[in-house]
Design a protein around this motif. Structure first.
Motif, mmCIF file in Angstrom:
data_model
loop_
_atom_site.group_PDB
_atom_site.id
_atom_site.type_symbol
_atom_site.label_atom_id
_atom_site.label_comp_id
_atom_site.label_asym_id
_atom_site.label_seq_id
_atom_site.Cartn_x
_atom_site.Cartn_y
_atom_site.Cartn_z
ATOM 1 N N ARG A 1 64.890 24.974 -29.007
ATOM 2 C CA ARG A 1 63.478 25.249 -29.281
ATOM 3 C C ARG A 1 62.799 24.020 -29.889
ATOM 4 O O ARG A 1 61.692 23.647 -29.510
ATOM 5 C CB ARG A 1 63.363 26.448 -30.218
ATOM 6 N N ARG A 2 63.479 23.378 -30.835
ATOM 7 C CA ARG A 2 62.915 22.176 -31.461
ATOM 8 C C ARG A 2 62.780 21.049 -30.450
ATOM 9 O O ARG A 2 61.794 20.307 -30.446
ATOM 10 C CB ARG A 2 63.796 21.730 -32.636
ATOM 11 N N GLU A 3 63.779 20.907 -29.589
ATOM 12 C CA GLU A 3 63.757 19.821 -28.616
ATOM 13 C C GLU A 3 62.632 20.008 -27.595
ATOM 14 O O GLU A 3 61.998 19.047 -27.172
ATOM 15 C CB GLU A 3 65.115 19.720 -27.892
ATOM 16 N N ILE A 4 62.369 21.253 -27.193
ATOM 17 C CA ILE A 4 61.256 21.520 -26.290
ATOM 18 C C ILE A 4 59.945 21.106 -26.945
ATOM 19 O O ILE A 4 59.077 20.481 -26.322
ATOM 20 C CB ILE A 4 61.219 23.003 -25.882
ATOM 21 N N SER A 5 59.816 21.418 -28.233
ATOM 22 C CA SER A 5 58.605 21.061 -28.962
ATOM 23 C C SER A 5 58.417 19.552 -29.013
ATOM 24 O O SER A 5 57.318 19.032 -28.794
ATOM 25 C CB SER A 5 58.667 21.631 -30.387
ATOM 26 N N VAL A 6 59.503 18.819 -29.276
ATOM 27 C CA VAL A 6 59.421 17.358 -29.333
ATOM 28 C C VAL A 6 59.098 16.793 -27.956
ATOM 29 O O VAL A 6 58.231 15.922 -27.804
ATOM 30 C CB VAL A 6 60.741 16.757 -29.856
ATOM 31 N N ALA A 7 59.790 17.289 -26.929
ATOM 32 C CA ALA A 7 59.585 16.772 -25.576
ATOM 33 C C ALA A 7 58.159 16.985 -25.106
ATOM 34 O O ALA A 7 57.595 16.155 -24.377
ATOM 35 C CB ALA A 7 60.560 17.440 -24.612
ATOM 36 N N THR A 8 57.546 18.070 -25.530
ATOM 37 C CA THR A 8 56.167 18.348 -25.148
ATOM 38 C C THR A 8 55.220 17.277 -25.669
ATOM 39 O O THR A 8 54.184 16.994 -25.057
ATOM 40 C CB THR A 8 55.733 19.733 -25.685
ATOM 41 N N SER A 9 55.582 16.644 -26.784
ATOM 42 C CA SER A 9 54.705 15.653 -27.396
ATOM 43 C C SER A 9 54.889 14.252 -26.821
ATOM 44 O O SER A 9 54.137 13.341 -27.178
ATOM 45 C CB SER A 9 54.933 15.614 -28.908
ATOM 46 N N VAL A 10 55.874 14.055 -25.960
ATOM 47 C CA VAL A 10 56.101 12.734 -25.370
ATOM 48 C C VAL A 10 55.103 12.506 -24.238
ATOM 49 O O VAL A 10 55.057 13.270 -23.278
ATOM 50 C CB VAL A 10 57.540 12.596 -24.830
ATOM 51 N N ALA A 11 54.322 11.446 -24.366
ATOM 52 C CA ALA A 11 53.324 11.126 -23.344
ATOM 53 C C ALA A 11 53.584 9.724 -22.813
ATOM 54 O O ALA A 11 53.397 8.737 -23.527
ATOM 55 C CB ALA A 11 51.917 11.229 -23.923
ATOM 56 N N SER A 12 54.047 9.640 -21.591
ATOM 57 C CA SER A 12 54.298 8.345 -20.962
ATOM 58 C C SER A 12 54.332 8.534 -19.459
ATOM 59 O O SER A 12 54.931 9.500 -18.968
ATOM 60 C CB SER A 12 55.636 7.752 -21.429
ATOM 61 N N PRO A 13 53.716 7.621 -18.704
ATOM 62 C CA PRO A 13 53.809 7.710 -17.247
ATOM 63 C C PRO A 13 55.218 7.436 -16.734
ATOM 64 O O PRO A 13 55.500 7.657 -15.553
ATOM 65 C CB PRO A 13 52.824 6.641 -16.768
ATOM 66 N N PHE A 14 56.089 6.971 -17.629
ATOM 67 C CA PHE A 14 57.453 6.632 -17.229
ATOM 68 C C PHE A 14 58.480 7.660 -17.703
ATOM 69 O O PHE A 14 59.683 7.394 -17.681
ATOM 70 C CB PHE A 14 57.813 5.241 -17.753
ATOM 71 N N VAL A 15 58.014 8.810 -18.140
ATOM 72 C CA VAL A 15 58.887 9.922 -18.539
ATOM 73 C C VAL A 15 58.550 11.123 -17.665
ATOM 74 O O VAL A 15 57.372 11.436 -17.474
ATOM 75 C CB VAL A 15 58.696 10.287 -20.020
ATOM 76 N N ALA A 16 59.564 11.773 -17.113
ATOM 77 C CA ALA A 16 59.330 13.000 -16.347
ATOM 78 C C ALA A 16 58.744 14.039 -17.300
ATOM 79 O O ALA A 16 59.397 14.467 -18.247
ATOM 80 C CB ALA A 16 60.623 13.500 -15.715
ATOM 81 N N ARG A 17 57.523 14.447 -17.048
ATOM 82 C CA ARG A 17 56.767 15.298 -17.959
ATOM 83 C C ARG A 17 57.376 16.694 -18.071
ATOM 84 O O ARG A 17 57.717 17.318 -17.079
ATOM 85 C CB ARG A 17 55.324 15.387 -17.444
ATOM 86 N N LEU A 18 57.495 17.174 -19.311
ATOM 87 C CA LEU A 18 57.925 18.552 -19.532
ATOM 88 C C LEU A 18 56.749 19.470 -19.234
ATOM 89 O O LEU A 18 55.678 19.340 -19.830
ATOM 90 C CB LEU A 18 58.395 18.745 -20.973
#
Length: 299
Positions: free
Chosen positions: A90-107
């Motif tokens: 659950r925590r990891e989903i929350s963190v991944a949601t906040s990652v913004a980069s055109p070079f990361v596969a978006r959650l």
């Protein structure tokens, strides 16, 4: 085997985000995961299976819109019963949601509280770096520099969100039409995970670990991702694993000593990669510095 009739505009020969061919669903494969209809099986990992999926319900015979396709990871049922794992997931989903980069596969979405926890990321139609190098050989210097700059920018975004990748290897770098895409960062890591499992099995890919990985998962820091990035780029530039092959123990020993072989890496890249492969994490450049150095070569 169960199959679905899969018709996707402009996606007749898509990759799968993992570089393998799209496979048929199995009898045990779910027909739905969350709000998504599962279309094909993309692969499996230590935490579960990954499926190509699309929002449902879908009108039979109508082509699937490639812009709506996602890669859904369905977590193993035995892990789903572990409350500590669910809390971490659950925590990891929350963190991944906040990652913004055109070079990361978006959650796109995820549900840690479902009967079978899952997460969905954007689907990248392209091979992974490992398959690309195996099939076509080393990449030109300019391509390695562009690939590396994008991946370093992705790491910077992951670190800024308070996460670490922990498993950066060629199979986790996808070659999309608009540049590299980093996948599988910091998500679904078992609580208290170390380099070895309780049964003695190795977690990760030996030749693409850092000395801190070998020392144990609790020692992994942001600079560890930079070390692994350099190993990935050395592989892309030379076609060879920088820490060689042979028995796993021998490879891990060379990794622990940071004894990388860069003689097959073009001279333009060698100095920067050698700095990233320093045994001391404090002596390694940060991902932004790595990106800038590679962009200078690319430009």
């Amino acid at each position: 085997m169960r199959t679905r009739h899969l018709t996707v505009d402009n996606c007749d020969n898509c990759g799968n985000g993992g570089g393998r061919m799209i496979g048929q669903l199995r009898e045990s494969s779910p027909l739905r995961t969350g709000p998504y209809e599962t279309l094909a099986r993309l692969g499996a990992g230590g935490m579960g299976e990954v499926f190509l999926a699309a929002p449902g319900p879908h009108e039979p015979g109508r082509p699937y819109d490639p812009d709506t396709l996602v890669a859904v990871k369905a977590i193993r049922k035995d892990l789903a019963g572990d409350a500590a794992f669910r809390a971490r997931f659950r925590r990891e989903i929350s963190v991944a949601t906040s990652v913004a980069s055109p070079f990361v596969a978006r959650l796109v979405a995820g549900d840690a509280d479902a009967g079978q926890p899952w997460l969905a990321t954007e689907y990248v139609a392209g091979p992974n770096l490992a398959d690309a190098v195996r099939r076509h050989g080393p990449l030109p210097v300019a391509s390695v520099a562009a690939l590396g700059a994008g991946t370093a920018r992705a790491l910077a975004a992951v670190h800024a969100a308070g996460a670490l990748h922990r498993d950066l290897k060629p199979a986790n770098v996808l070659l999309g039409a608009d540049g590299p895409k980093l996948i599988d960062f910091g998500v679904a890591r078992a609580l208290g995970a170390t380099t070895m499992t309780s049964t003695g099995l190795l977690v990760g890919t030996p030749g693409f670990m850092s000395p801190e990985h070998v020392a144990g998962g609790r020692h992994v820091v942001a600079a560890s991702d930079v070390f692994c990035l350099a190993s990935v780029l050395a592989y892309a530039a030379s076609g060879d694993d920088p820490f060689g092959d042979g028995p796993v123990a021998a490879v891990l020993y060379r990794v622990s000593r940071a004894e990388a072989r860069l003689d097959g890496v073009p001279e333009e890249l060698r100095e920067l990669l050698a700095a990233c492969l320093s045994r001391d994490p404090g002596e390694r450049p940060g991902p932004e510095e790595v990106a800038a150095g590679l962009e200078a070569l690319w430009g």
